[in-house]
Design a protein around this motif. Structure first.
Motif, short mmCIF file in Angstrom:
data_model
loop_
_atom_site.label_atom_id
_atom_site.label_comp_id
_atom_site.label_asym_id
_atom_site.label_seq_id
_atom_site.Cartn_x
_atom_site.Cartn_y
_atom_site.Cartn_z
N SER A 1 3.41 56.12 2.29
CA SER A 1 3.19 55.27 1.12
C SER A 1 3.35 53.76 1.33
O SER A 1 3.19 52.89 0.53
CB SER A 1 4.11 55.61 -0.17
OG SER A 1 5.38 55.49 0.18
N VAL A 2 3.26 53.48 2.61
CA VAL A 2 3.26 52.12 2.94
C VAL A 2 2.01 51.51 3.87
O VAL A 2 1.80 52.06 4.82
CB VAL A 2 4.56 51.63 3.99
CG1 VAL A 2 4.73 50.20 4.21
CG2 VAL A 2 5.63 52.18 3.18
N HIS B 1 2.43 48.01 -0.58
CA HIS B 1 2.80 49.06 -1.29
C HIS B 1 1.14 49.87 -1.55
O HIS B 1 0.26 49.31 -1.89
CB HIS B 1 3.31 48.95 -2.43
CG HIS B 1 3.73 50.05 -3.28
ND1 HIS B 1 2.94 51.23 -3.89
CD2 HIS B 1 4.91 50.23 -4.02
CE1 HIS B 1 3.81 52.15 -4.46
NE2 HIS B 1 4.83 51.51 -4.70
N ALA B 2 1.38 51.17 -0.99
CA ALA B 2 -0.06 52.08 -1.15
C ALA B 2 -0.53 52.29 -2.47
O ALA B 2 -1.69 52.36 -2.53
CB ALA B 2 0.30 53.54 -0.34
N GLY B 3 0.32 52.14 -3.40
CA GLY B 3 -0.02 52.33 -4.74
C GLY B 3 -0.40 51.24 -5.65
O GLY B 3 -0.98 51.15 -6.76
N THR B 4 -0.03 50.17 -5.14
CA THR B 4 -0.49 48.96 -6.01
C THR B 4 -1.20 47.87 -5.52
O THR B 4 -2.04 47.27 -6.30
CB THR B 4 0.97 48.01 -6.28
OG1 THR B 4 1.62 47.69 -4.98
CG2 THR B 4 2.05 49.01 -6.87
N LEU B 5 -1.24 47.64 -4.05
CA LEU B 5 -2.26 46.63 -3.66
C LEU B 5 -3.72 46.68 -3.72
O LEU B 5 -4.09 47.99 -3.15
CB LEU B 5 -1.56 46.15 -2.02
CG LEU B 5 -1.87 44.84 -1.59
CD1 LEU B 5 -1.60 43.59 -2.23
CD2 LEU B 5 -1.61 44.66 -0.09
N ALA B 6 -4.51 46.02 -4.06
CA ALA B 6 -5.83 46.39 -4.36
C ALA B 6 -6.40 46.26 -2.83
O ALA B 6 -6.07 45.52 -1.98
CB ALA B 6 -6.69 45.28 -5.13
N MET B 7 -7.54 47.09 -2.75
CA MET B 7 -8.09 47.45 -1.39
C MET B 7 -8.60 46.04 -0.73
O MET B 7 -8.51 45.84 0.29
CB MET B 7 -9.49 48.34 -1.42
CG MET B 7 -8.96 49.82 -1.93
SD MET B 7 -7.40 50.50 -0.86
CE MET B 7 -8.61 51.18 0.38
#
Lengths: 418, 418
Positions: free
Chosen positions: A285-286, A236-242
């Motif tokens: 967003s993926v 998930h583009a919004g949740t997973l830390a870089m």
């Protein structure tokens, strides 16, 4: 001195007839925008064979074929025991192809044979025109089937197993072609040859830019192609830390930059292209779970080509982390140097005729690639406007078309023996 | 002390009923793989409204709607002049969505109202459950239509003009919904509120990894999205010299590496994703003429988000040469900080109930984003297995579902006034 030698060989082909025949064949598979759609083993190619055979009969040429669906037209020489000389190219086109790519080399060879036939002069050796089956590979991939089959570089079983997008087997389409022309004798694949010369449009901008009419092709540059697949992990583009990501797109970007710098930047000659990139699932967003991409690598020097090709996997492995990568070599075609003596003949012919010429490399592949290992081989290039080919507005001027055919005439006469 | 205050407020919701109702709504639009397809303004969503209204009638709750197609169910408070407290989420799902995303927050709020109604205790303020229209945006894009419309953040004309893939206007589908429920009174958009609390599954892995049952959401991180288009020049992979190329793929790779390093590497909090990449013509032997790609950029600190967003175009312009680039900002949603006092209430409730909790950021967007500017607002997260949502196997455990609803009960009682 034989009786026929009393007749002089002609010094010019019939430029008007050659141009008219080019324009006649351009009507077979003509597209609305002035191009040609005459794909391999199609009804249009069969129609083109009928026209070719009519022209051959008119000029007293013999016709035959072979199990790979190549069309041969023969002007008999004085010495039936001497190895023949072959010249030609292909009649098939891209789906939105032009009026010159391939068909020019076929009709230039035919014009040489017809001009010689009309003159009454006969060379020592048989002179044979060839139209190779499926050079383009647009309907049945990969292309060069006729020349590869002839040269035993690829098995007929493998060639026949290819399918077009409608599921038609190349083998079935080939059988239909041969059935249509079942009156033609068949010769075995790979019959021995004294030499091969192919005329072709350059498909590049060099001759035009250098204001040369004749290109003496020194070699076809070697080519390797790869398919590379990067495996990452969707997220998930919004949740997973870089720092926790295994992003296949950024891995691709690092690999692309490194390959472009280290391989594409090797020297001024290498050609390195990533033309196809496929991202999955390809949603904004993926975080991408996988990327596959193509590599097209070319170089005329086989040692350099091999060295650069060997670096691809290591560079991918270094840059891909923390993703994983798989590198597949799809095509490995070494550079083919053409025969030095025939290059000299071509150059000398151009000089004698006052045609500006230059030596150059063929960047694109041609059937001549597979003839070079069989017999002394060479290619003659003529310019094409802006270097454009595989396009409906592909164009060469009538005087360029006739100049190339005249140089082909001189070269074939010399090879076939006065 | 009023008469109703003599009755104590309940200290637990009915966990069995809440779970059963979640499973009942999961049957409306159920997919073969155990998920839910109940998109906005669909027949399935209308069916869900019928079920919700039956449950509301059973519990003596008032129902009403508004011009944006939001469904409200009201437990009347003791003081008709006090501003109401709102709680809920959305009933619509992704096409292959799960049983919890959205519907959990609606049913948790309903469960609080029904439990209170059953107890006979009444808060000072009206307590209103809301099911916002079209949060997901999968049928009519972009989503959050109900909450954006309610908050006057987006005009009804703009909302009504959206079309689904079949060309159906959102306005027509909305009129059909309101016509179906024409017996319901309508309140105007944006009626004043004392507070808003939304319960939701986390849609991320943090709570599960930290073994926490309750997430006290501090903010919804801000988000910017961009569409970037690189214009290069098509060319032949075998002929065009590297130095003469305007290759859109290598330009993309340079831009991607630079953006990933300079923006994605800014700090440990930023989320930077290029998820969609489109190459033209995307053929192995053709130098790409254009590449378009998406950027999804998120950060909870609006100053940082703006600063990073402002760097996108300059980085693209620097790295794109010799190609050209166009950068379009598509979404610009600043970070919304939630109300500190309500965060404390949620944390205190979890502590009292012995539920492990933590403060965390919402990486995904929610309707609460649009309520925060209107009134003191907050969100309660519960874990979801492996952080998975927008998927048919999305899952939360029954005890997590009830824990979140009990914390919502405590919080709403405190906000609505004992």
């Amino acid at each position: 001195m034989s009786a026929s030698a009393a007749v002089a060989a002609p010094v010019q082909i019939n430029a008007t007839r050659l141009w008219q025949r080019l324009m006649t064949l351009a009507q077979i598979g003509a597209t609305p925008n002035g191009g040609v759609n005459r794909q391999a083993l199609s009804a249009e190619e069969i129609e083109a064979w009928h026209v070719m055979l009519a022209w051959a009969a008119e000029a007293g040429l013999d016709a035959f074929t072979d199990p790979a669906g190549n069309l041969f037209l023969r002007l008999a020489g004085r010495d039936a025991t001497a190895l023949p000389v072959l010249s030609g190219s292909h009649l098939d086109s891209q789906p939105t192809g032009g009026r010159f790519d391939g068909v020019y080399g076929v009709l230039a060879a035919l014009e040489v044979l017809v001009s010689l036939s009309e003159s009454g002069w006969r060379p020592q050796r048989d002179l044979i025109m060839v139209a190779w089956m499926n050079e383009e590979g647009s309907r049945f991939a990969p292309g060069m089937m006729g020349s590869e089959g002839f040269a035993h570089h690829r098995s007929m079983a493998d060639i026949r197993a290819a399918r077009d997008v409608d599921g038609v087997l190349a083998g079935d389409a080939l059988d239909q072609l041969l059935h249509t022309f079942s009156e033609l004798p068949q010769r075995p694949l790979g019959f021995p040859l004294a030499g091969y010369v192919e005329a072709h449009i350059e498909q590049g901008p060099v001759l035009e830019a250098q204001e040369k009419t004749i290109g003496v092709v020194t070699a076809i540059q070697g080519k390797k192609t790869f398919e590379v697949t990067i495996q990452g992990t969707r997220g998930h583009a919004g949740t997973l830390a870089m720092r926790e990501r295994r992003d296949a797109v950024t891995a691709f970007a690092r690999i692309c930059c490194a390959l472009d710098a280290q391989i594409g930047g090797y020297d001024d000659i290498v050609k390195f292209t990533i033309g196809r990139v496929q991202v999955l699932p390809n949603a904004p967003s993926v975080i991408a779970g996988s990327v596959s991409f193509s590599i097209d690598l070319r170089h005329p020097d086989n040692a350099i080509l091999n060295a650069l090709g060997n670096r691809v996997e290591a560079i991918c492995n270094t840059e891909v982390r923390p993703c994983e990568v798989e590198v597949k070599l799809l095509v490995n075609a070494p550079s083919n140097g053409f025969d030095a003596a025939i290059q000299d003949m071509i150059e000398q012919s151009a000089a004698t005729r006052g045609l500006p010429s230059m030596r150059l490399l063929s960047a694109a592949g041609h059937d001549a690639r597979y003839m070079a290992p069989l017999c002394p081989s060479a290619m003659i290039f003529i310019p094409c406007r802006a270097g454009v080919s595989h396009a409906e507005h592909e164009w060469s001027e009538p005087e360029q078309v006739s100049a190339g055919a005249n140089v082909l005439l001189d070269t074939l006469i010399q090879l076939a023996g006065e």
